[in-house]
Scaffold this active site. Structure first.
Site, PDB file in Angstrom:
ATOM      1  N   HIS A  71       0.783  -1.206   0.001  1.00  0.00           N
ATOM      2  CA  HIS A  71       0.085  -0.171   0.005  1.00  0.00           C
ATOM      3  C   HIS A  71       0.833   1.320  -0.093  1.00  0.00           C
ATOM      4  O   HIS A  71       1.980   1.291   0.724  1.00  0.00           O
ATOM      5  CB  HIS A  71      -0.918   0.081   1.316  1.00  0.00           C
ATOM      6  CG  HIS A  71      -1.547   1.461   1.550  1.00  0.00           C
ATOM      7  ND1 HIS A  71      -0.629   2.183   2.639  1.00  0.00           N
ATOM      8  CD2 HIS A  71      -2.496   2.082   1.294  1.00  0.00           C
ATOM      9  CE1 HIS A  71      -1.414   3.281   2.675  1.00  0.00           C
ATOM     10  NE2 HIS A  71      -2.542   3.224   1.941  1.00  0.00           N
ATOM     11  N   ARG A 103      -0.384  12.532  -0.147  1.00  0.00           N
ATOM     12  CA  ARG A 103      -1.467  13.458  -0.419  1.00  0.00           C
ATOM     13  C   ARG A 103      -1.282  14.889   0.185  1.00  0.00           C
ATOM     14  O   ARG A 103      -0.249  15.105   0.874  1.00  0.00           O
ATOM     15  CB  ARG A 103      -2.634  12.780   0.589  1.00  0.00           C
ATOM     16  CG  ARG A 103      -2.374  12.664   1.860  1.00  0.00           C
ATOM     17  CD  ARG A 103      -3.588  11.680   2.512  1.00  0.00           C
ATOM     18  NE  ARG A 103      -3.116  11.699   3.992  1.00  0.00           N
ATOM     19  CZ  ARG A 103      -2.401  10.522   4.219  1.00  0.00           C
ATOM     20  NH1 ARG A 103      -2.003   9.800   3.678  1.00  0.00           N
ATOM     21  NH2 ARG A 103      -2.334  10.288   5.687  1.00  0.00           N
ATOM     22  N   HIS A 151      13.078  -1.421   4.010  1.00  0.00           N
ATOM     23  CA  HIS A 151      13.494  -0.301   4.860  1.00  0.00           C
ATOM     24  C   HIS A 151      14.503   0.448   4.576  1.00  0.00           C
ATOM     25  O   HIS A 151      14.839   1.504   4.973  1.00  0.00           O
ATOM     26  CB  HIS A 151      13.655  -0.907   6.375  1.00  0.00           C
ATOM     27  CG  HIS A 151      12.148  -1.278   6.896  1.00  0.00           C
ATOM     28  ND1 HIS A 151      11.429  -0.115   7.551  1.00  0.00           N
ATOM     29  CD2 HIS A 151      11.292  -2.304   7.023  1.00  0.00           C
ATOM     30  CE1 HIS A 151      10.319  -0.623   8.107  1.00  0.00           C
ATOM     31  NE2 HIS A 151      10.284  -1.893   7.616  1.00  0.00           N
ATOM     32  N   HIS A 167      -7.346  -4.780  18.168  1.00  0.00           N
ATOM     33  CA  HIS A 167      -8.104  -5.890  18.577  1.00  0.00           C
ATOM     34  C   HIS A 167      -7.468  -7.208  18.188  1.00  0.00           C
ATOM     35  O   HIS A 167      -8.030  -8.422  18.773  1.00  0.00           O
ATOM     36  CB  HIS A 167      -9.624  -5.983  17.970  1.00  0.00           C
ATOM     37  CG  HIS A 167      -9.218  -6.128  16.474  1.00  0.00           C
ATOM     38  ND1 HIS A 167      -9.046  -5.011  15.499  1.00  0.00           N
ATOM     39  CD2 HIS A 167      -9.522  -7.147  15.389  1.00  0.00           C
ATOM     40  CE1 HIS A 167      -8.876  -5.402  14.138  1.00  0.00           C
ATOM     41  NE2 HIS A 167      -9.546  -6.802  14.419  1.00  0.00           N
ATOM     42  N   GLY A 217     -17.846  11.674   0.459  1.00  0.00           N
ATOM     43  CA  GLY A 217     -18.699  11.543  -0.815  1.00  0.00           C
ATOM     44  C   GLY A 217     -18.070  10.970  -1.780  1.00  0.00           C
ATOM     45  O   GLY A 217     -18.366  11.371  -2.993  1.00  0.00           O
ATOM     46  N   GLY A 218     -16.970  10.221  -1.576  1.00  0.00           N
ATOM     47  CA  GLY A 218     -15.960   9.997  -2.688  1.00  0.00           C
ATOM     48  C   GLY A 218     -16.673   8.620  -3.425  1.00  0.00           C
ATOM     49  O   GLY A 218     -17.783   8.213  -3.051  1.00  0.00           O
ATOM     50  N   ARG A 219     -16.084   8.250  -4.509  1.00  0.00           N
ATOM     51  CA  ARG A 219     -16.527   7.278  -5.167  1.00  0.00           C
ATOM     52  C   ARG A 219     -16.194   5.965  -4.411  1.00  0.00           C
ATOM     53  O   ARG A 219     -15.195   5.294  -4.300  1.00  0.00           O
ATOM     54  CB  ARG A 219     -15.941   7.215  -6.768  1.00  0.00           C
ATOM     55  CG  ARG A 219     -16.269   6.267  -7.468  1.00  0.00           C
ATOM     56  CD  ARG A 219     -15.724   6.423  -8.946  1.00  0.00           C
ATOM     57  NE  ARG A 219     -16.183   5.572  -9.869  1.00  0.00           N
ATOM     58  CZ  ARG A 219     -15.673   4.315 -10.436  1.00  0.00           C
ATOM     59  NH1 ARG A 219     -14.464   4.298  -9.912  1.00  0.00           N
ATOM     60  NH2 ARG A 219     -16.229   3.716 -11.457  1.00  0.00           N
TER      61      ARG A 219
END
Length: 303
Positions: free
Chosen positions: A108, A112, A147, A177, A260-262
């Site tokens: 991942h 942004r 790393h 959890h 409200g993204g896709r």
């Protein structure tokens, strides 16, 4: 924030999306990304690219979005209530890659930029992102390489940067959890504005530019590794942990849904197949047990 600065960030992100998609297609050798351009009713839109059912990649997405609106969603203001009611712009790339071969880790990455503005007040801006690795079968040499590359991305910005953002990644990608990390970590940073704008943007580019050098060698080293159904079953079981994290904790998923993204673009991060077993534990002295013992605990991979 001058409009030009936002346009520079956007140009970089779109170019990086192209570069990553091209490289992943080369690694796969068969599948191609399909592209959807979409618009958000409240403002903005994005460019979603998804690859599926390839030689190497069972499912993956490399998404660009640039959205704006009158109010930041609660996921963005939970830690910063002073931003409630601000006009905002948010743009970034988010990618998740789920390889077919269980010996290639899932990965991942996200980089942004946010800017929030109120009338008669100076704009508040920050950068965020990072990249992390989630193996199913661990290889110490891969973790060390990952790393080392993460550290190389940080080194020009000071010797404390990698340790700080490495620890932040370990802490963030932690399933409370389950009392285990999601994988071997990497880098994670948010609310970055402690340097001037140009330095922060330069750091964002460094993180983005080091993703392929971190991941590509691992793909090439492991993509021909033989595997059987037992390996695939364990991969599906561990993918369940990935689903749990993304739906319970991930701030990007929450922000996308609350703003409200896709939905199809937001949930592309989920694997095509996952499995849950009641109270399952690996047999001792197996490669599956080794994952828990060596790789799902915070560790200094460069020591």
């Amino acid at each position: 924030m001058p409009k030009l600065s936002i346009e520079l960030i956007k140009d970089y992100l779109l170019t990086l999306q192209d570069q990553i998609c091209h490289a992943l297609e080369q690694h796969d050798g068969q599948a191609k990304f399909r592209e959807d351009n979409w618009e958000r009713r409240e403002g903005g839109g994005g460019r979603t690219r998804v690859i599926e059912n390839g030689n190497v990649f069972e499912k993956g997405g490399v998404n660009f979005s640039h959205v704006f609106g009158k109010n930041l969603p609660s996921s963005a203001t939970a830690q910063r209530p002073e931003l409630s009611g601000c006009h905002f712009q948010a743009l970034g790339i988010s990618l998740v890659i789920h390889p077919l071969n269980p010996f290639i880790p899932t990965t991942h990455a996200n980089i942004r930029f946010f800017i929030a503005e109120k009338e008669n007040a100076a704009p508040i801006w920050w950068f965020g992102g990072g990249f992390d690795l989630t193996p199913y079968y661990g290889f110490e040499e891969d973790a060390i390489h990952w790393h080392q590359t993460a550290k190389a991305a940080c080194d020009p910005f000071g010797e404390t940067v990698y340790p700080k953002f490495k620890k932040w990644c370990d802490d963030y990608f932690y399933l409370k959890h389950r009392e285990e990390t999601r994988g071997i970590g990497g880098l994670f940073f948010d609310d970055l504005n402690e340097w001037d704008f140009e330095t922060c943007f330069s750091f964002l580019r460094s993180v983005g530019d080091h993703f392929l050098p971190a991941y590509s060698p691992i793909i090439e080293k492991r993509k021909h590794h033989p595997f059987n159904q037992q390996h695939r079953d364990f991969q599906s079981y561990r993918r369940g942990r990935y689903v749990e994290f993304n739906l319970i904790y991930d701030r990007g998923t929450l922000f996308g849904l609350q703003s409200g993204g896709r939905t199809e673009s937001i949930l592309m991060s989920l694997p095509p197949h996952a499995e849950w077993k009641y109270n399952w534990h690996p047999e001792p002295n197996t490669p599956e047990a080794e994952l828990y013992e060596k790789f799902l605990k915070p560790r200094d991979w460069l020591d």
